[in-house]
Design a protein around this motif. Structure first.
Motif: not given
Length: 144
Positions: A57, A60-61, A122-126, A129
């Motif tokens: 984090n 957020g990244k 980016d763990y949300t988009l996998r 970034c």
């Protein structure tokens, strides 16, 4: 096979002290190769913590380690006190290298050098970034 070399960059960004734990010792009685990687991870985690971040984090990244190299220079033993210096090199849009120099704290004798290639993720988009600007500002400065 050619030997791996790790040069020390100019941009020192962090330094910490750690002691060799008994669990860091291998069957030969000295600091184990896997413990070198653990020591570098501890140094990196302390660097992130010193800026109120975590490795997952920074605005957020997070980060992932994409490769690792270790070059041994001399032995270390339980309970030696060590100094680990962390340098930044090869900064690009999404990645950078961290170079670690591990020395004996009492006499400065070099034990090992290590390099980890770090990619922001980016763990949300996998997916990889860009490096967040706040992080890039910290690693681009040379405090020396």
């Amino acid at each position: 096979m050619p030997r791996i070399t790790i040069d020390i960059p100019e941009n020192l960004v962090f330094e910490t002290s750690l002691s060799v734990r008994i669990s860091d010792i291998n069957f030969a009685g000295h600091l184990a190769h896997d413990a070198i990687l653990t020591l570098t991870h501890e140094c990196r985690a302390r660097f992130f913590h010193s800026h109120s971040w975590t490795e997952i984090n920074v605005e957020g990244k997070g980060i992932v380690v994409s490769d690792v190299a270790i070059v041994y220079k001399s032995e270390a033993f339980f309970p030696d006190d060590l100094k680990i210096q962390m340098y930044v090199d090869q900064i690009s849009k999404k990645s950078f290298d961290l170079v670690y120099v591990i020395t004996h704290k009492n006499d400065g004798k070099e034990i090992a050098r290590a390099k980890t290639a770090i990619v922001f993720f980016d763990y949300t988009l996998r997916k990889a970034c860009p490096i967040p600007d706040v992080f890039l500002n910290v690693i681009s400065k040379n405090p020396n």
